[in-house]
Design a protein around this motif. Structure first.
Motif, PDB file in Angstrom:
ATOM      1  N   LEU B  56       0.848  -1.201   0.000  1.00  0.00           N
ATOM      2  CA  LEU B  56       0.000   0.000   0.000  1.00  0.00           C
ATOM      3  C   LEU B  56       0.877   1.242   0.000  1.00  0.00           C
ATOM      4  O   LEU B  56       0.962   1.931  -1.005  1.00  0.00           O
ATOM      5  CB  LEU B  56      -0.981  -0.008   1.177  1.00  0.00           C
ATOM      6  CG  LEU B  56      -2.062   1.064   1.163  1.00  0.00           C
ATOM      7  CD1 LEU B  56      -2.928   0.973  -0.072  1.00  0.00           C
ATOM      8  CD2 LEU B  56      -2.911   0.995   2.422  1.00  0.00           C
ATOM      9  N   ARG B  57       1.496   1.574   1.121  1.00  0.00           N
ATOM     10  CA  ARG B  57       2.534   2.605   1.214  1.00  0.00           C
ATOM     11  C   ARG B  57       3.429   2.199   2.374  1.00  0.00           C
ATOM     12  O   ARG B  57       2.983   1.507   3.281  1.00  0.00           O
ATOM     13  CB  ARG B  57       1.948   3.998   1.556  1.00  0.00           C
ATOM     14  CG  ARG B  57       1.169   4.697   0.462  1.00  0.00           C
ATOM     15  CD  ARG B  57       0.591   6.013   0.989  1.00  0.00           C
ATOM     16  NE  ARG B  57      -0.128   5.827   2.239  1.00  0.00           N
ATOM     17  CZ  ARG B  57      -1.391   5.420   2.316  1.00  0.00           C
ATOM     18  NH1 ARG B  57      -2.067   5.161   1.216  1.00  0.00           N
ATOM     19  NH2 ARG B  57      -1.981   5.269   3.490  1.00  0.00           N
ATOM     20  N   ILE B  64      -1.775   0.777  11.526  1.00  0.00           N
ATOM     21  CA  ILE B  64      -3.054   0.388  12.112  1.00  0.00           C
ATOM     22  C   ILE B  64      -2.976  -1.006  12.742  1.00  0.00           C
ATOM     23  O   ILE B  64      -4.001  -1.632  13.002  1.00  0.00           O
ATOM     24  CB  ILE B  64      -4.203   0.473  11.084  1.00  0.00           C
ATOM     25  CG1 ILE B  64      -3.867  -0.332   9.829  1.00  0.00           C
ATOM     26  CG2 ILE B  64      -4.495   1.906  10.713  1.00  0.00           C
ATOM     27  CD1 ILE B  64      -5.063  -0.504   8.898  1.00  0.00           C
ATOM     28  N   GLU B  93       2.338   7.885   9.222  1.00  0.00           N
ATOM     29  CA  GLU B  93       1.072   7.293   8.772  1.00  0.00           C
ATOM     30  C   GLU B  93       0.082   7.203   9.934  1.00  0.00           C
ATOM     31  O   GLU B  93      -1.125   7.298   9.724  1.00  0.00           O
ATOM     32  CB  GLU B  93       1.319   5.900   8.174  1.00  0.00           C
ATOM     33  CG  GLU B  93       1.952   5.921   6.785  1.00  0.00           C
ATOM     34  CD  GLU B  93       0.937   6.212   5.678  1.00  0.00           C
ATOM     35  OE1 GLU B  93      -0.277   6.191   5.954  1.00  0.00           O
ATOM     36  OE2 GLU B  93       1.359   6.467   4.532  1.00  0.00           O
ATOM     37  N   GLY B  99       3.430  15.251   8.113  1.00  0.00           N
ATOM     38  CA  GLY B  99       4.173  15.048   6.877  1.00  0.00           C
ATOM     39  C   GLY B  99       4.141  13.604   6.420  1.00  0.00           C
ATOM     40  O   GLY B  99       3.393  12.778   6.955  1.00  0.00           O
ATOM     41  N   ALA B 100       4.969  13.285   5.416  1.00  0.00           N
ATOM     42  CA  ALA B 100       5.032  11.941   4.855  1.00  0.00           C
ATOM     43  C   ALA B 100       6.413  11.727   4.260  1.00  0.00           C
ATOM     44  O   ALA B 100       7.158  12.679   4.010  1.00  0.00           O
ATOM     45  CB  ALA B 100       3.961  11.760   3.790  1.00  0.00           C
ATOM     46  N   VAL B 102       8.288   9.968   1.029  1.00  0.00           N
ATOM     47  CA  VAL B 102       7.999   9.459  -0.313  1.00  0.00           C
ATOM     48  C   VAL B 102       9.295   9.087  -1.038  1.00  0.00           C
ATOM     49  O   VAL B 102      10.401   9.318  -0.526  1.00  0.00           O
ATOM     50  CB  VAL B 102       7.186  10.487  -1.132  1.00  0.00           C
ATOM     51  CG1 VAL B 102       5.803  10.683  -0.513  1.00  0.00           C
ATOM     52  CG2 VAL B 102       7.910  11.812  -1.225  1.00  0.00           C
ATOM     53  N   ARG B 103       9.123   8.518  -2.237  1.00  0.00           N
ATOM     54  CA  ARG B 103      10.242   8.006  -3.035  1.00  0.00           C
ATOM     55  C   ARG B 103      11.360   9.053  -3.150  1.00  0.00           C
ATOM     56  O   ARG B 103      11.104  10.222  -3.420  1.00  0.00           O
ATOM     57  CB  ARG B 103       9.707   7.642  -4.430  1.00  0.00           C
ATOM     58  CG  ARG B 103      10.712   7.118  -5.409  1.00  0.00           C
ATOM     59  CD  ARG B 103      11.041   5.672  -5.255  1.00  0.00           C
ATOM     60  NE  ARG B 103       9.861   4.801  -5.226  1.00  0.00           N
ATOM     61  CZ  ARG B 103       9.909   3.520  -4.830  1.00  0.00           C
ATOM     62  NH1 ARG B 103      11.050   2.997  -4.423  1.00  0.00           N
ATOM     63  NH2 ARG B 103       8.813   2.794  -4.824  1.00  0.00           N
ATOM     64  N   ALA B 105      14.104  11.480  -4.453  1.00  0.00           N
ATOM     65  CA  ALA B 105      14.356  12.163  -5.710  1.00  0.00           C
ATOM     66  C   ALA B 105      15.531  11.425  -6.363  1.00  0.00           C
ATOM     67  O   ALA B 105      16.500  11.093  -5.699  1.00  0.00           O
ATOM     68  CB  ALA B 105      14.714  13.621  -5.461  1.00  0.00           C
ATOM     69  N   LEU B 107      15.226   8.454  -7.509  1.00  0.00           N
ATOM     70  CA  LEU B 107      14.737   7.078  -7.481  1.00  0.00           C
ATOM     71  C   LEU B 107      15.665   6.057  -6.836  1.00  0.00           C
ATOM     72  O   LEU B 107      15.236   4.963  -6.495  1.00  0.00           O
ATOM     73  CB  LEU B 107      14.386   6.586  -8.899  1.00  0.00           C
ATOM     74  CG  LEU B 107      13.183   7.265  -9.543  1.00  0.00           C
ATOM     75  CD1 LEU B 107      13.055   6.828 -11.004  1.00  0.00           C
ATOM     76  CD2 LEU B 107      11.897   6.942  -8.798  1.00  0.00           C
ATOM     77  N   ARG B 145      12.332  10.679   1.409  1.00  0.00           N
ATOM     78  CA  ARG B 145      12.205  12.124   1.121  1.00  0.00           C
ATOM     79  C   ARG B 145      11.041  12.699   1.924  1.00  0.00           C
ATOM     80  O   ARG B 145       9.885  12.424   1.625  1.00  0.00           O
ATOM     81  CB  ARG B 145      11.988  12.336  -0.384  1.00  0.00           C
ATOM     82  CG  ARG B 145      11.742  13.780  -0.782  1.00  0.00           C
ATOM     83  CD  ARG B 145      11.894  13.972  -2.284  1.00  0.00           C
ATOM     84  NE  ARG B 145      11.084  13.037  -3.042  1.00  0.00           N
ATOM     85  CZ  ARG B 145       9.911  13.337  -3.609  1.00  0.00           C
ATOM     86  NH1 ARG B 145       9.409  14.548  -3.491  1.00  0.00           N
ATOM     87  NH2 ARG B 145       9.242  12.433  -4.287  1.00  0.00           N
ATOM     88  N   VAL B 147       8.263  15.124   3.018  1.00  0.00           N
ATOM     89  CA  VAL B 147       7.438  16.180   2.407  1.00  0.00           C
ATOM     90  C   VAL B 147       6.336  16.573   3.392  1.00  0.00           C
ATOM     91  O   VAL B 147       5.900  15.766   4.219  1.00  0.00           O
ATOM     92  CB  VAL B 147       6.781  15.740   1.074  1.00  0.00           C
ATOM     93  CG1 VAL B 147       7.834  15.471   0.011  1.00  0.00           C
ATOM     94  CG2 VAL B 147       5.893  14.515   1.262  1.00  0.00           C
TER      95      VAL B 147
END
Lengths: 69, 223
Positions: B56-57, B64, B93, B99-100, B102-103, B105, B107, B145, B147
């Motif tokens: 999922l992420r 959860i 999460e 914030g979060a 993510v992939r 920069a 890659l 990363r 964000v």
């Protein structure tokens, strides 16, 4: 889908691959996720939105839409 | 002083985190993702790895898990919680940190010894460090990363809640070089690099990471 202001390097990599394939005219690619849920009639739109907002998407970085087929 | 370390399916760094707790002088306690039991610990470490295969992420399913409902409740009551790498992603999460992640920069998965600048030495996990001090710890992540939207970022900066910043170059494109942040009350801290891998020169680039684990002993004793 990642929000417009979130940099999407995976989408950018796909856009780069399209150029290498010789495809012109694709200005931008953004990569997201698509979920198909099989639900009973008892599951209303509000529940679907709650599912999307609480688990399937992270509202910090992603926008989502719910559609019924 | 008992410090719990959670193991999810796919967690990798729980053993190193338990060892770091032991090196700090505290009693390490193993916590299991499917339990609703914090086993009387005074603080919790959410270690790195790929919980639930990052499905999922990264961190989404773990956030959860049964044990996390207990961690979230305890953290809201002031218990110190440290999230490392995947643990940081899980705390974001779960809504304990803003914030979060993510992939990266570019890659690429980044794996290197990373210098960090300590920007806040007043959290429960950084009291044994000094503001402005640089530490050297391993970084190993593909989705590191940081964000956040502009108002959130402004708030983090304004309230001094950026705890660690990448020094000597930004490895993943994180906003404002952010490597780690804290909750409003400074009890919950998350960072992408791995202090638990830098506690012994036999295996790590330094012993700088141990300070996070010794810091929390004083923070829980004082509370």
């Amino acid at each position: 889908m990642p929000k417009p202001e979130i940099l999407d390097p995976q989408g950018q990599a796909v856009a780069g691959a399209l150029v290498r394939l010789g495809v012109d005219g694709v200005a931008d690619v953004r990569q997201g996720k698509h979920f198909e849920l099989e639900v009973d009639d008892s599951v209303d739109d509000e529940t679907l939105h709650r599912i999307a907002g609480q688990l399937l998407a992270n509202p910090v970085i992603e926008d989502w839409v719910v559609t019924r087929a | 002083m008992k410090i719990g370390v959670i193991t999810f399916p796919g967690t990798l760094d729980d053993v190193d985190a338990l060892r770091a707790v032991r090196y700090s002088g505290a009693d390490p306690v193993e916590l299991w993702h499917a339990d609703h039991d914090l086993r009387g610990v005074d603080a919790v470490v959410v270690p790195g790895g790929f919980s639930y295969g990052d499905y999922l992420r990264a961190g989404a399913i773990a956030s959860i898990a049964p044990i996390m409902t207990e961690v979230v409740a305890a953290a809201r009551g002031g218990m110190p919680v440290l999230g490392i790498c995947n643990g940081f992603q899980i705390l974001c999460e779960a809504g304990l940190l803003p914030g979060a992640l993510v992939r990266n920069a570019g890659l690429h998965f980044v794996c290197r010894d990373q210098r960090l600048r300590v920007d806040n030495a007043a959290t429960a996990w950084t009291g044994d460090l000094a503001e402005g001090q640089e530490i050297l710890v391993p970084l190993k992540s593909g989705e590191g990363r940081f964000v956040a939207d502009a108002p959130t970022l402004e708030r983090l900066e304004g309230e001094g809640r950026v705890v660690f910043r990448y020094a000597g170059g930004n490895p993943n494109g994180a906003l404002s070089d952010i490597a780690g942040i804290a909750s409003e009350n400074g009890r919950v801290v998350g960072l992408m690099p791995h202090p638990e891998h830098a506690i012994d020169t036999l295996t790590g680039p330094s012993v700088d990471g141990l300070a996070l684990f010794t810091s929390v002993l004083k923070a829980t004793a004082a509370a």
